[in-house]
Design a protein around this motif. Structure first.
Motif, PDB file in Angstrom:
ATOM      1  N   VAL A   1       0.859  -1.188   0.000  1.00 38.75           N
ATOM      2  CA  VAL A   1       0.000   0.000   0.000  1.00 38.75           C
ATOM      3  C   VAL A   1       0.891   1.233   0.000  1.00 38.75           C
ATOM      4  CG1 VAL A   1      -1.721   1.314   1.299  1.00 38.75           C
ATOM      5  CG2 VAL A   1      -1.882  -1.173   1.194  1.00 38.75           C
ATOM      6  N   ARG A   2       0.562   2.225  -0.829  1.00 39.56           N
ATOM      7  CA  ARG A   2       1.322   3.479  -0.833  1.00 39.56           C
ATOM      8  C   ARG A   2       0.339   4.642  -0.954  1.00 39.56           C
ATOM      9  NH1 ARG A   2       0.685   5.404  -5.789  1.00 39.56           N
ATOM     10  NH2 ARG A   2       1.069   4.183  -7.675  1.00 39.56           N
ATOM     11  N   HIS A   3       0.865   5.889  -0.801  1.00 38.64           N
ATOM     12  CA  HIS A   3       0.027   7.074  -0.929  1.00 38.64           C
ATOM     13  C   HIS A   3      -0.578   7.154  -2.317  1.00 38.64           C
ATOM     14  CE1 HIS A   3       0.891   8.939   2.912  1.00 38.64           C
ATOM     15  NE2 HIS A   3       2.183   8.670   2.747  1.00 38.64           N
TER      16      HIS A   3
ATOM     17  N   PRO B   1      -5.392   9.540   1.506  1.00 41.23           N
ATOM     18  CA  PRO B   1      -5.737   8.453   0.572  1.00 41.23           C
ATOM     19  C   PRO B   1      -4.540   7.552   0.271  1.00 41.23           C
ATOM     20  CG  PRO B   1      -5.590  10.550  -0.577  1.00 41.23           C
ATOM     21  CD  PRO B   1      -5.492  10.861   0.873  1.00 41.23           C
ATOM     22  N   HIS B   2      -4.784   6.259   0.335  1.00 37.29           N
ATOM     23  CA  HIS B   2      -3.788   5.252   0.003  1.00 37.29           C
ATOM     24  C   HIS B   2      -4.371   4.307  -1.050  1.00 37.29           C
ATOM     25  CE1 HIS B   2      -1.850   6.687   3.668  1.00 37.29           C
ATOM     26  NE2 HIS B   2      -0.792   5.940   3.381  1.00 37.29           N
ATOM     27  N   THR B   3      -3.514   3.760  -1.858  1.00 35.19           N
ATOM     28  CA  THR B   3      -3.945   2.823  -2.902  1.00 35.19           C
ATOM     29  C   THR B   3      -3.172   1.522  -2.790  1.00 35.19           C
ATOM     30  OG1 THR B   3      -4.331   2.573  -5.278  1.00 35.19           O
ATOM     31  CG2 THR B   3      -2.278   3.615  -4.627  1.00 35.19           C
ATOM     32  N   LYS B   4      -3.836   0.450  -3.194  1.00 35.17           N
ATOM     33  CA  LYS B   4      -3.199  -0.866  -3.167  1.00 35.17           C
ATOM     34  C   LYS B   4      -2.434  -1.097  -4.463  1.00 35.17           C
ATOM     35  CE  LYS B   4      -6.887  -3.006  -0.416  1.00 35.17           C
ATOM     36  NZ  LYS B   4      -7.953  -4.048  -0.427  1.00 35.17           N
ATOM     37  N   LEU B   5      -1.269  -1.694  -4.343  1.00 33.17           N
ATOM     38  CA  LEU B   5      -0.482  -2.085  -5.506  1.00 33.17           C
ATOM     39  C   LEU B   5      -0.461  -3.605  -5.609  1.00 33.17           C
ATOM     40  CD1 LEU B   5       2.614   0.305  -5.345  1.00 33.17           C
ATOM     41  CD2 LEU B   5       0.507   0.572  -6.662  1.00 33.17           C
ATOM     42  N   TYR B   6      -0.518  -4.073  -6.830  1.00 33.87           N
ATOM     43  CA  TYR B   6      -0.498  -5.504  -7.085  1.00 33.87           C
ATOM     44  C   TYR B   6       0.650  -5.841  -8.022  1.00 33.87           C
ATOM     45  CZ  TYR B   6      -5.259  -5.330  -5.228  1.00 33.87           C
ATOM     46  OH  TYR B   6      -6.348  -5.125  -4.430  1.00 33.87           O
ATOM     47  N   ARG B   7       1.134  -7.027  -7.897  1.00 32.62           N
ATOM     48  CA  ARG B   7       2.166  -7.491  -8.826  1.00 32.62           C
ATOM     49  C   ARG B   7       1.652  -8.744  -9.530  1.00 32.62           C
ATOM     50  NH1 ARG B   7       4.861 -11.800  -6.357  1.00 32.62           N
ATOM     51  NH2 ARG B   7       4.609 -11.906  -4.091  1.00 32.62           N
ATOM     52  N   GLU B   8       2.047  -8.880 -10.768  1.00 35.67           N
ATOM     53  CA  GLU B   8       1.588 -10.007 -11.564  1.00 35.67           C
ATOM     54  C   GLU B   8       2.352 -11.272 -11.189  1.00 35.67           C
ATOM     55  OE1 GLU B   8       0.407 -10.577 -16.207  1.00 35.67           O
ATOM     56  OE2 GLU B   8       2.376  -9.770 -15.764  1.00 35.67           O
TER      57      GLU B   8
ATOM     58  N   ASP C   1      -3.911   7.146 -10.381  1.00 35.51           N
ATOM     59  CA  ASP C   1      -4.180   5.821  -9.827  1.00 35.51           C
ATOM     60  C   ASP C   1      -5.665   5.472  -9.973  1.00 35.51           C
ATOM     61  OD1 ASP C   1      -1.582   5.489  -9.124  1.00 35.51           O
ATOM     62  OD2 ASP C   1      -1.855   5.940  -6.997  1.00 35.51           O
ATOM     63  N   ASP C   2      -5.939   4.211 -10.151  1.00 34.17           N
ATOM     64  CA  ASP C   2      -7.313   3.734 -10.272  1.00 34.17           C
ATOM     65  C   ASP C   2      -8.001   3.873  -8.918  1.00 34.17           C
ATOM     66  OD1 ASP C   2      -9.689   2.398 -10.708  1.00 34.17           O
ATOM     67  OD2 ASP C   2      -8.765   0.748 -11.823  1.00 34.17           O
ATOM     68  N   ILE C   3      -9.104   4.602  -8.899  1.00 38.55           N
ATOM     69  CA  ILE C   3      -9.793   4.822  -7.623  1.00 38.55           C
ATOM     70  C   ILE C   3     -10.363   3.518  -7.063  1.00 38.55           C
ATOM     71  CG2 ILE C   3     -10.359   7.224  -8.160  1.00 38.55           C
ATOM     72  CD1 ILE C   3     -13.191   6.308  -8.816  1.00 38.55           C
ATOM     73  N   ARG C   4     -10.532   2.524  -7.923  1.00 38.99           N
ATOM     74  CA  ARG C   4     -11.045   1.236  -7.443  1.00 38.99           C
ATOM     75  C   ARG C   4     -10.016   0.503  -6.584  1.00 38.99           C
ATOM     76  NH1 ARG C   4     -12.837  -1.180 -13.166  1.00 38.99           N
ATOM     77  NH2 ARG C   4     -10.777  -0.302 -13.604  1.00 38.99           N
ATOM     78  N   SER C   5      -8.760   0.952  -6.643  1.00 35.66           N
ATOM     79  CA  SER C   5      -7.707   0.301  -5.864  1.00 35.66           C
ATOM     80  C   SER C   5      -7.426   1.014  -4.545  1.00 35.66           C
ATOM     81  CB  SER C   5      -6.405   0.236  -6.689  1.00 35.66           C
ATOM     82  OG  SER C   5      -6.585  -0.550  -7.845  1.00 35.66           O
ATOM     83  N   ILE C   6      -8.216   2.030  -4.236  1.00 33.46           N
ATOM     84  CA  ILE C   6      -8.009   2.750  -2.976  1.00 33.46           C
ATOM     85  C   ILE C   6      -8.274   1.822  -1.792  1.00 33.46           C
ATOM     86  CG2 ILE C   6      -8.913   4.584  -1.479  1.00 33.46           C
ATOM     87  CD1 ILE C   6      -9.374   6.274  -3.937  1.00 33.46           C
ATOM     88  N   ASP C   7      -7.364   1.841  -0.842  1.00 36.69           N
ATOM     89  CA  ASP C   7      -7.521   1.059   0.380  1.00 36.69           C
ATOM     90  C   ASP C   7      -8.247   1.950   1.385  1.00 36.69           C
ATOM     91  OD1 ASP C   7      -7.218  -0.241   2.856  1.00 36.69           O
ATOM     92  OD2 ASP C   7      -5.432  -1.284   2.137  1.00 36.69           O
ATOM     93  N   TRP C   8      -9.543   1.769   1.523  1.00 33.81           N
ATOM     94  CA  TRP C   8     -10.353   2.669   2.345  1.00 33.81           C
ATOM     95  C   TRP C   8     -10.064   2.509   3.830  1.00 33.81           C
ATOM     96  CZ3 TRP C   8     -12.255   6.456  -0.232  1.00 33.81           C
ATOM     97  CH2 TRP C   8     -12.608   6.296  -1.579  1.00 33.81           C
ATOM     98  N   ARG C   9      -9.654   1.345   4.260  1.00 31.08           N
ATOM     99  CA  ARG C   9      -9.338   1.158   5.677  1.00 31.08           C
ATOM    100  C   ARG C   9      -8.112   1.971   6.072  1.00 31.08           C
ATOM    101  NH1 ARG C   9     -10.245  -5.288   7.057  1.00 31.08           N
ATOM    102  NH2 ARG C   9     -12.494  -5.357   6.586  1.00 31.08           N
TER     103      ARG C   9
END
Length: 320
Positions: free
Chosen positions: A66-68, A89-96, A73-81
Motif C-alpha cells: 500500500v502506498r500514498h 488516501p492510500h492505494t493498493k499495488l499488485y504485482r503479476e 491511480d485507479d480509484i477502485r484500488s483505494i484502500d479505504w481502511r
C-alpha cells in the motif's frame, strides 16, 4: 473398436504394454506439446475473476503493498481502511504472478486397473497426467500435486523446472506399480482414496490455482462433490473421468457358455449372446453416466470423459 493391428501400432508408438506405465512412455508426451498448444484452453467460470484473463495465460494479480494515492491511480484500488485510519488516501499495488500453480491430482485406485482394448484406465490416467504436466511446464507454470492409490500417497509442491515434472511422473510410475501388485493379489480396492487426497489438497493449494482431477470416479458421494465444489470456489477445477467402453456396453458374443465377471467384490454371470441382457447393461450404464453428469453440473463442476480404448492424442480435441 480398435483392430489388433491398430492396437499394436499405438502401443509401439507409445512405448507401452498397456498394463503398466514406464517413464519412457510418459516422456513421449513432452514431444507432443506443439500439437496440444493448438487446442483451446479451458477457461474458468465468469464469476471467477483473475485467472486466465491476462496475456500471460492465467497468471493472477497478487497484493504487493500500500502506498500514498497518486494522480492517475485507479480509484477502485483505494484502500479505504488505511485511508480512514491515516486520514490520507492510500492505494493498493499488485504485482503479476509470473508462475501460476497447477495442481494435478491422480487417483490410481484399483478400480482403474481395467481395460478391454488398448490401455488400462490407470495407464491412460498416467498418460493424461503426463500430458497436462508437460503442457503446464512448457507454459512456465509451476507443476505439483498429489498421487494416491489409498495405500501409497505422494505429494509434490509446485515446481517450475523439468526436473520437478520428472520427479512427479516417477511417483506416478511407482504408485502404479504398487496398485498393479495389489491388483494381481486380488486385493479389495481401498475406500475413497480421492477424498483423502482432496482433503489434503485444501491445505496445499493457493487461491487462483488450476486444479486437474484425474479419476474414474467410481465412488462419488456428497462429501466428495462438496470438497470439489469448495476447491472450485477460489480456483479453476476440472475433472477428468476415465472409462473403458466395456463399462458402457457389452460386446456381442456367440458363446453358449456365460462369462464369469469378478470386480473384486462381486461375481456375476454374463451371457454375451443374450441381446436383452446386453441392452439392460447398456441402459443401466447410460443411466449411471447421466446421473453422474447431473451431480457434477449441480455442483458447478466441469467433467470431461476420457476413454482408455483410444490413444490420448486421438481424443485430445474433445478434451475441452
Amino acid at each position: 473398436m480398435l483392430s489388433l493391428e491398430q492396437s499394436r501400432f499405438w502401443l509401439d508408438k507409445l512405448h507401452s504394454d498397456g498394463l503398466q506405465p514406464g517413464i519412457q512412455e510418459l516422456m513421449y508426451y513432452r514431444t507432443k506439446l506443439p500439437a496440444f498448444a493448438k487446442h483451446r484452453r479451458h477457461l474458468p467460470a465468469v464469476s471467477q475473476s483473475g485467472p486466465l484473463l491476462s496475456k500471460t495465460r492465467g497468471r493472477g494479480m497478487e497484493f504487493d503493498e500500500v502506498r500514498h494515492y497518486q494522480a492517475g491511480d485507479d480509484i477502485r484500488s483505494i484502500d479505504w481502511r488505511v485511508t480512514a485510519r491515516t486520514g490520507k488516501p492510500h492505494t493498493k499495488l499488485y504485482r503479476e504472478e509470473k508462475e501460476r500453480p497447477v495442481f494435478l491430482v491422480a487417483d490410481l485406485a484399483l478400480t482403474q486397473l481395467f481395460g478391454s482394448q488398448l490401455l488400462f484406465k490407470s495407464v491412460q490416467s498416467c498418460h493424461l497426467l503426463a500430458a497436462l504436466a508437460w503442457q503446464a511446464q512448457q507454459r512456465g507454470d509451476r507443476v505439483g500435486g498429489i498421487i494416491s492409490n489409498g495405500w501409497m500417497h505422494r505429494e509434490h509442491k509446485p515446481a517450475a523446472r523439468q526436473a520437478g515434472v520428472l520427479h512427479f511422473l516417477h511417483s506416478a510410475v511407482d504408485i502404479h506399480k504398487d496398485s498393479y501388485h495389489r491388483w494381481q493379489q486380488q486385493q479389495r480396492p481401498h475406500d475413497a482414496p480421492l477424498a483423502d487426497s482432496l482433503r489434503r489438497l485444501q491445505q496445499l493449494v493457493k487461491p487462483g490455482s488450476l486444479i486437474n482431477i484425474i479419476s474414474d470416479f467410481r465412488y462419488i458421494d456428497e462429501e466428495l462433490l462438496e470438497l470439489l465444489a469448495r476447491l472450485n470456489r477460489r480456483n479453476s477445477v476440472r475433472c477428468f473421468c476415465l472409462y473403458d467402453p466395456m463399462e458402457c456396453e457389452l460386446p456381442a458374443g456367440y458363446s453358449s457358455q456365460p462369462l464369469a465377471v469378478f470386480d473384486g467384490l462381486q461375481q456375476a454371470q454374463i451371457n454375451l449372446a443374450d441381446s436383452r441382457q446386453r441392452q439392460r447393461y447398456h441402459d443401466s450404464a447410460k443411466q449411471r453416466q447421466q446421473h453422474q453428469q447431473q451431480q457434477f453440473e449441480q455442483y458447478g463442476l466441469a467433467l470431461t470423459y476420457v476413454s482408455s480404448a483410444e490413444a490420448l492424442e486421438q481424443q485430445w480435441q474433445s478434451l475441452r
